[in-house]
Design a protein around this motif. Structure first.
Motif, PDB file in Angstrom:
ATOM      1  N   UNK A  33     -10.910 -12.989   9.888  1.00 42.61           N
ATOM      2  CA  UNK A  33     -12.175 -12.276  10.112  1.00 42.61           C
ATOM      3  C   UNK A  33     -12.334 -11.039   9.221  1.00 42.61           C
ATOM      4  N   UNK A  34     -11.229 -10.490   8.727  1.00 46.02           N
ATOM      5  CA  UNK A  34     -11.297  -9.329   7.839  1.00 46.02           C
ATOM      6  C   UNK A  34     -11.515  -9.677   6.380  1.00 46.02           C
ATOM      7  N   UNK A  48     -12.654 -14.601  -5.107  1.00 42.52           N
ATOM      8  CA  UNK A  48     -11.641 -14.760  -4.068  1.00 42.52           C
ATOM      9  C   UNK A  48     -12.023 -13.918  -2.856  1.00 42.52           C
ATOM     10  N   UNK A  49     -11.751 -14.421  -1.659  1.00 43.42           N
ATOM     11  CA  UNK A  49     -11.925 -13.643  -0.428  1.00 43.42           C
ATOM     12  C   UNK A  49     -10.563 -13.084  -0.031  1.00 43.42           C
ATOM     13  N   UNK A  50     -10.531 -11.793   0.302  1.00 45.06           N
ATOM     14  CA  UNK A  50      -9.247 -11.104   0.495  1.00 45.06           C
ATOM     15  C   UNK A  50      -9.236 -10.294   1.783  1.00 45.06           C
ATOM     16  N   UNK A  51      -8.070 -10.297   2.424  1.00 45.89           N
ATOM     17  CA  UNK A  51      -7.817  -9.334   3.502  1.00 45.89           C
ATOM     18  C   UNK A  51      -6.429  -8.754   3.267  1.00 45.89           C
ATOM     19  N   UNK A  52      -6.286  -7.466   3.560  1.00 45.22           N
ATOM     20  CA  UNK A  52      -5.058  -6.739   3.277  1.00 45.22           C
ATOM     21  C   UNK A  52      -4.366  -6.351   4.576  1.00 45.22           C
ATOM     22  N   UNK A  53      -3.050  -6.337   4.549  1.00 46.69           N
ATOM     23  CA  UNK A  53      -2.237  -5.841   5.664  1.00 46.69           C
ATOM     24  C   UNK A  53      -1.402  -4.666   5.153  1.00 46.69           C
ATOM     25  N   UNK A  54      -1.257  -3.653   5.958  1.00 45.12           N
ATOM     26  CA  UNK A  54      -0.387  -2.528   5.607  1.00 45.12           C
ATOM     27  C   UNK A  54      -1.101  -1.432   4.828  1.00 45.12           C
ATOM     28  N   UNK A  55      -1.584  -1.801   3.655  1.00 39.86           N
ATOM     29  CA  UNK A  55      -2.410  -0.908   2.841  1.00 39.86           C
ATOM     30  C   UNK A  55      -3.591  -1.724   2.344  1.00 39.86           C
ATOM     31  N   UNK A  56      -4.732  -1.061   2.189  1.00 36.65           N
ATOM     32  CA  UNK A  56      -5.931  -1.729   1.696  1.00 36.65           C
ATOM     33  C   UNK A  56      -6.033  -1.562   0.176  1.00 36.65           C
ATOM     34  N   UNK A  57      -6.235  -2.703  -0.517  1.00 37.21           N
ATOM     35  CA  UNK A  57      -6.425  -2.636  -1.981  1.00 37.21           C
ATOM     36  C   UNK A  57      -7.872  -2.271  -2.276  1.00 37.21           C
ATOM     37  N   UNK A  58      -8.072  -1.105  -2.852  1.00 40.87           N
ATOM     38  CA  UNK A  58      -9.405  -0.471  -2.814  1.00 40.87           C
ATOM     39  C   UNK A  58     -10.459  -0.839  -3.860  1.00 40.87           C
ATOM     40  N   UNK A 101       0.674  -6.785   2.388  1.00 37.40           N
ATOM     41  CA  UNK A 101       0.387  -8.196   2.149  1.00 37.40           C
ATOM     42  C   UNK A 101      -1.080  -8.299   1.732  1.00 37.40           C
ATOM     43  N   UNK A 102      -1.323  -9.019   0.646  1.00 37.67           N
ATOM     44  CA  UNK A 102      -2.683  -9.372   0.250  1.00 37.67           C
ATOM     45  C   UNK A 102      -2.831 -10.867   0.522  1.00 37.67           C
ATOM     46  N   UNK A 103      -3.832 -11.215   1.308  1.00 38.90           N
ATOM     47  CA  UNK A 103      -4.085 -12.607   1.676  1.00 38.90           C
ATOM     48  C   UNK A 103      -5.362 -13.024   0.955  1.00 38.90           C
TER      49      UNK A 103
END
Ligand code: MD5
Ligand code: FE
Length: 201
Positions: A33-34, A48-58, A101-103
């Protein structure tokens, strides 16, 4: 088998068995959902569709909060454990404490242009897990976006660890091969989960 793409770049095909792929996919579905398509400073929008864990890639830096002020999803301890097993399997020694993590989700049309991953302050390895449809990964050189490069199919379950002399190599994804995923997995498109060490606190 273990395939050395270059010094420090180790490809372990099918490292995640189908059960492990299913577990990682289930986690990705909870994070999905993120997912959003990142707008770049040059005005482009990533396919690409991306969601980040831990830190957000800005882009092109890491932040603790998203543009809308929301807090980035936590980086789960189990994913760090999986990353440590992955770097050890690839033959790297020493501590590995990923905190990002970048998903990335690629639909049939999505691509990622050649780039370097240099927004992390640490040069510890990047761990990459692939799920779903096969992606054609372009592994370039450390000098520029031009040749030489090697195109490698990354299939569901594949692990690649990028460290040492390959950590700053140019790389990208030139295309997705639709319909190549194992139908038992139930994923149309490609997911790539990368683990990184931010070097931030
Ligand atoms: C992917 N993702 O397949 C790739 C896998 C990204 C990205 O490129 O930035 O999200 S990670 C490939 C990688 C990471 C770090 C270094 C190198 C490759 N390398 O030196 O080639 O979606
Ligand atoms: Fe990258």
């Amino acid at each position: 088998p273990r395939l050395d793409l270059a010094p420090g770049a180790v490809h372990l095909p099918d490292w995640l068995d189908l059960d492990a792929q299913r577990r990682l996919l289930a986690a990705c579905r909870e994070w999905a959902p993120g997912m959003r398509q990142q707008r770049l400073p040059n005005g482009g929008v990533m396919s690409v569709r991306m969601v980040c864990l831990g830190w957000h890639w800005a882009p092109y830096r890491y932040t603790r909060t998203l543009d809308d002020g929301s807090t980035v999803l936590p980086f789960p301890a189990w994913l760090g454990d999986l990353g440590r097993r992955a770097v050890a399997a690839a033959g790297f020694t020493g501590d590995y404490r990923p905190d990002i993590a970048l998903v990335n989700f690629y639909d049939a049309e999505a691509r990622m242009g050649l780039h370097q991953d240099k927004d992390e302050r640490s040069l510890d390895p990047v761990v990459s897990f692939s799920l779903g449809d096969t992606g054609v990964f372009r592994f370039g050189n450390t000098e520029n976006r031009g040749r030489p490069w090697t195109d490698v199919d990354l299939r569901s379950g594949d692990l690649v660890v990028f460290g040492g002399g390959s950590r700053l190599a140019y790389h990208g994804v030139t295309r997705i091969k639709p319909g190549t995923a194992d139908p038992d997995l139930g994923l149309s498109g490609r997911l790539n989960v990368t683990l990184r060490v931010s070097g931030l606190d």
